[in-house]
Design a protein around this motif. Structure first.
Motif, PDB file in Angstrom:
ATOM      1  N   GLN A 170     -10.809   6.151   4.066  1.00  0.00           N
ATOM      2  CA  GLN A 170      -9.492   6.154   4.707  1.00  0.00           C
ATOM      3  C   GLN A 170      -8.344   5.981   3.727  1.00  0.00           C
ATOM      4  O   GLN A 170      -7.195   6.115   4.104  1.00  0.00           O
ATOM      5  CB  GLN A 170      -9.433   5.070   5.782  1.00  0.00           C
ATOM      6  CG  GLN A 170     -10.408   5.314   6.900  1.00  0.00           C
ATOM      7  CD  GLN A 170     -10.363   4.204   7.930  1.00  0.00           C
ATOM      8  OE1 GLN A 170      -9.552   3.285   7.860  1.00  0.00           O
ATOM      9  NE2 GLN A 170     -11.239   4.288   8.911  1.00  0.00           N
ATOM     10  N   ASP A 171      -8.650   5.678   2.479  1.00  0.00           N
ATOM     11  CA  ASP A 171      -7.609   5.499   1.479  1.00  0.00           C
ATOM     12  C   ASP A 171      -7.383   6.798   0.720  1.00  0.00           C
ATOM     13  O   ASP A 171      -8.075   7.789   0.932  1.00  0.00           O
ATOM     14  CB  ASP A 171      -7.995   4.377   0.512  1.00  0.00           C
ATOM     15  CG  ASP A 171      -8.074   3.029   1.216  1.00  0.00           C
ATOM     16  OD1 ASP A 171      -7.256   2.785   2.114  1.00  0.00           O
ATOM     17  OD2 ASP A 171      -8.966   2.243   0.859  1.00  0.00           O
ATOM     18  N   VAL A 172      -6.441   6.779  -0.186  1.00  0.00           N
ATOM     19  CA  VAL A 172      -6.088   7.956  -0.975  1.00  0.00           C
ATOM     20  C   VAL A 172      -6.909   7.957  -2.267  1.00  0.00           C
ATOM     21  O   VAL A 172      -6.936   6.971  -2.990  1.00  0.00           O
ATOM     22  CB  VAL A 172      -4.584   7.945  -1.308  1.00  0.00           C
ATOM     23  CG1 VAL A 172      -4.222   9.099  -2.205  1.00  0.00           C
ATOM     24  CG2 VAL A 172      -3.760   7.967  -0.033  1.00  0.00           C
ATOM     25  N   ASP A 173      -7.583   9.069  -2.551  1.00  0.00           N
ATOM     26  CA  ASP A 173      -8.286   9.245  -3.815  1.00  0.00           C
ATOM     27  C   ASP A 173      -7.470  10.205  -4.678  1.00  0.00           C
ATOM     28  O   ASP A 173      -6.882  11.156  -4.165  1.00  0.00           O
ATOM     29  CB  ASP A 173      -9.676   9.839  -3.597  1.00  0.00           C
ATOM     30  CG  ASP A 173     -10.601   8.892  -2.857  1.00  0.00           C
ATOM     31  OD1 ASP A 173     -10.439   7.670  -2.999  1.00  0.00           O
ATOM     32  OD2 ASP A 173     -11.492   9.382  -2.141  1.00  0.00           O
ATOM     33  N   TYR A 174      -7.451   9.966  -5.984  1.00  0.00           N
ATOM     34  CA  TYR A 174      -6.741  10.845  -6.895  1.00  0.00           C
ATOM     35  C   TYR A 174      -7.210  10.636  -8.322  1.00  0.00           C
ATOM     36  O   TYR A 174      -8.038   9.768  -8.588  1.00  0.00           O
ATOM     37  CB  TYR A 174      -5.218  10.688  -6.768  1.00  0.00           C
ATOM     38  CG  TYR A 174      -4.682   9.280  -6.920  1.00  0.00           C
ATOM     39  CD1 TYR A 174      -4.138   8.852  -8.112  1.00  0.00           C
ATOM     40  CD2 TYR A 174      -4.703   8.384  -5.857  1.00  0.00           C
ATOM     41  CE1 TYR A 174      -3.632   7.566  -8.249  1.00  0.00           C
ATOM     42  CE2 TYR A 174      -4.202   7.099  -5.983  1.00  0.00           C
ATOM     43  CZ  TYR A 174      -3.672   6.700  -7.184  1.00  0.00           C
ATOM     44  OH  TYR A 174      -3.177   5.426  -7.311  1.00  0.00           O
ATOM     45  N   SER A 175      -6.720  11.455  -9.234  1.00  0.00           N
ATOM     46  CA  SER A 175      -7.000  11.380 -10.673  1.00  0.00           C
ATOM     47  C   SER A 175      -8.482  11.490 -11.027  1.00  0.00           C
ATOM     48  O   SER A 175      -9.025  10.650 -11.735  1.00  0.00           O
ATOM     49  CB  SER A 175      -6.444  10.076 -11.270  1.00  0.00           C
ATOM     50  OG  SER A 175      -5.070   9.987 -11.105  1.00  0.00           O
ATOM     51  N   ALA A 214      -7.694   1.005  -7.254  1.00  0.00           N
ATOM     52  CA  ALA A 214      -8.734   0.631  -8.200  1.00  0.00           C
ATOM     53  C   ALA A 214      -9.358   1.877  -8.806  1.00  0.00           C
ATOM     54  O   ALA A 214      -9.358   2.951  -8.209  1.00  0.00           O
ATOM     55  CB  ALA A 214      -9.806  -0.203  -7.500  1.00  0.00           C
ATOM     56  N   VAL A 215      -9.918   1.717 -10.002  1.00  0.00           N
ATOM     57  CA  VAL A 215     -10.663   2.779 -10.646  1.00  0.00           C
ATOM     58  C   VAL A 215     -12.118   2.653 -10.191  1.00  0.00           C
ATOM     59  O   VAL A 215     -12.703   1.566 -10.208  1.00  0.00           O
ATOM     60  CB  VAL A 215     -10.566   2.685 -12.183  1.00  0.00           C
ATOM     61  CG1 VAL A 215     -11.476   3.703 -12.847  1.00  0.00           C
ATOM     62  CG2 VAL A 215      -9.119   2.863 -12.630  1.00  0.00           C
ATOM     63  N   PHE A 216     -12.672   3.776  -9.763  1.00  0.00           N
ATOM     64  CA  PHE A 216     -14.062   3.866  -9.325  1.00  0.00           C
ATOM     65  C   PHE A 216     -14.779   4.890 -10.192  1.00  0.00           C
ATOM     66  O   PHE A 216     -14.153   5.720 -10.845  1.00  0.00           O
ATOM     67  CB  PHE A 216     -14.141   4.330  -7.867  1.00  0.00           C
ATOM     68  CG  PHE A 216     -13.811   3.284  -6.854  1.00  0.00           C
ATOM     69  CD1 PHE A 216     -14.810   2.708  -6.077  1.00  0.00           C
ATOM     70  CD2 PHE A 216     -12.501   2.872  -6.652  1.00  0.00           C
ATOM     71  CE1 PHE A 216     -14.511   1.754  -5.131  1.00  0.00           C
ATOM     72  CE2 PHE A 216     -12.193   1.915  -5.707  1.00  0.00           C
ATOM     73  CZ  PHE A 216     -13.204   1.345  -4.938  1.00  0.00           C
ATOM     74  N   VAL A 217     -16.095   4.881 -10.162  1.00  0.00           N
ATOM     75  CA  VAL A 217     -16.914   5.905 -10.801  1.00  0.00           C
ATOM     76  C   VAL A 217     -18.050   6.251  -9.851  1.00  0.00           C
ATOM     77  O   VAL A 217     -18.503   5.412  -9.063  1.00  0.00           O
ATOM     78  CB  VAL A 217     -17.441   5.439 -12.182  1.00  0.00           C
ATOM     79  CG1 VAL A 217     -18.445   4.321 -12.051  1.00  0.00           C
ATOM     80  CG2 VAL A 217     -17.990   6.600 -12.982  1.00  0.00           C
ATOM     81  N   THR A 224      -9.407   7.372  -8.950  1.00  0.00           N
ATOM     82  CA  THR A 224      -8.647   6.252  -8.413  1.00  0.00           C
ATOM     83  C   THR A 224      -8.717   6.297  -6.899  1.00  0.00           C
ATOM     84  O   THR A 224      -8.625   7.363  -6.296  1.00  0.00           O
ATOM     85  CB  THR A 224      -7.172   6.325  -8.859  1.00  0.00           C
ATOM     86  OG1 THR A 224      -7.140   6.325 -10.286  1.00  0.00           O
ATOM     87  CG2 THR A 224      -6.374   5.154  -8.339  1.00  0.00           C
ATOM     88  N   ASN A 225      -8.890   5.139  -6.288  1.00  0.00           N
ATOM     89  CA  ASN A 225      -8.875   5.011  -4.836  1.00  0.00           C
ATOM     90  C   ASN A 225      -7.931   3.887  -4.498  1.00  0.00           C
ATOM     91  O   ASN A 225      -7.992   2.810  -5.080  1.00  0.00           O
ATOM     92  CB  ASN A 225     -10.269   4.688  -4.301  1.00  0.00           C
ATOM     93  CG  ASN A 225     -10.254   4.330  -2.829  1.00  0.00           C
ATOM     94  OD1 ASN A 225     -10.025   3.179  -2.468  1.00  0.00           O
ATOM     95  ND2 ASN A 225     -10.473   5.310  -1.985  1.00  0.00           N
ATOM     96  N   GLY A 226      -7.027   4.113  -3.541  1.00  0.00           N
ATOM     97  CA  GLY A 226      -6.130   3.029  -3.162  1.00  0.00           C
ATOM     98  C   GLY A 226      -5.104   3.426  -2.146  1.00  0.00           C
ATOM     99  O   GLY A 226      -5.148   4.497  -1.550  1.00  0.00           O
ATOM    100  N   ARG A 227      -4.171   2.519  -1.983  1.00  0.00           N
ATOM    101  CA  ARG A 227      -3.091   2.731  -1.030  1.00  0.00           C
ATOM    102  C   ARG A 227      -1.832   2.101  -1.619  1.00  0.00           C
ATOM    103  O   ARG A 227      -1.897   1.164  -2.404  1.00  0.00           O
ATOM    104  CB  ARG A 227      -3.435   2.127   0.316  1.00  0.00           C
ATOM    105  CG  ARG A 227      -3.707   0.640   0.256  1.00  0.00           C
ATOM    106  CD  ARG A 227      -4.453   0.160   1.499  1.00  0.00           C
ATOM    107  NE  ARG A 227      -5.017  -1.137   1.268  1.00  0.00           N
ATOM    108  CZ  ARG A 227      -6.174  -1.368   0.669  1.00  0.00           C
ATOM    109  NH1 ARG A 227      -6.887  -0.365   0.241  1.00  0.00           N
ATOM    110  NH2 ARG A 227      -6.619  -2.579   0.492  1.00  0.00           N
TER     111      ARG A 227
END
Length: 187
Positions: free
Chosen positions: A55-60, A85-88, A73-76
């Motif tokens: 439900q959050d915004v993913d980018y980069s 936050a940075v995810f992998v 990146t995932n966040g709001r």
């Protein structure tokens, strides 16, 4: 600039393309499911697959040098209180893991050429209202986070040199947005 070819064609937004190291695939962000998610497709635009679904915004999105993982990146962002936050994850969308864990904006992950470290931009050291973003680096598993820049200026979008010894970044440290470079240890 010749031979321009459109790879996606839908009523939603597709943006932030990132080539896989072998040039065979492309990760990108799309709003085709209602919010920004990470998708991947073949380099010719075929076989589009959604990798994230939240439900959050993913980018980069950023491919690891060996092509097996994608950092993103995932966040709001709500007003003056951004939280990302940075995810992998594996390149097929499995094994999603959060690498940064604080209440600030952490974004624009960039893999080191050897795949052992990830540079990123964060507000964790700054004043959110003033946009005091800094460049950080961490191990590819999220450990040993180190701050590389430390001023009251804006630092964005780190990019590693091919040999891994330097990091380029954008900054307003001279009053307007310019491109700078530093050693990979922040000097």
């Amino acid at each position: 600039g010749t031979q321009v070819r459109q790879l996606t064609n839908n009523d939603d937004e597709d943006y932030q393309p990132s080539w896989s190291p072998d040039g065979e695939r492309m990760a990108f962000i799309s709003t085709r499911d209602g919010d920004s998610e990470v998708f991947v497709m073949n380099a010719d635009g075929t076989d589009v697959r959604q990798l994230t679904d939240n439900q959050d915004v993913d980018y980069s999105p950023s491919w690891s040098p060996d092509g097996t993982r994608i950092a993103f990146t995932n966040g709001r962002t709500t007003g003056l209180d951004p939280d990302a936050a940075v995810f992998v994850m594996n390149a097929d969308g499995t094994d999603v893991r959060q690498l940064t864990d604080n209440d600030d904006l952490n974004y624009a992950p960039a893999w080191s050429p050897d795949g052992t470290r990830i540079a990123f931009t964060s507000l964790r050291d700054g004043n959110k209202r003033d946009g005091d973003m800094e460049v950080f680096v961490m191990n590819a598993d999220g450990t040993e986070v180190r701050q590389l820049t430390d001023t009251d200026d804006l630092y964005t979008e780190p990019a590693w040199s091919p040999d891994g010894t330097r990091i380029a970044f954008g900054s307003n440290r001279d009053g307007d947005s310019e491109v700078f470079v530093m050693n990979a240890d922040g000097t």
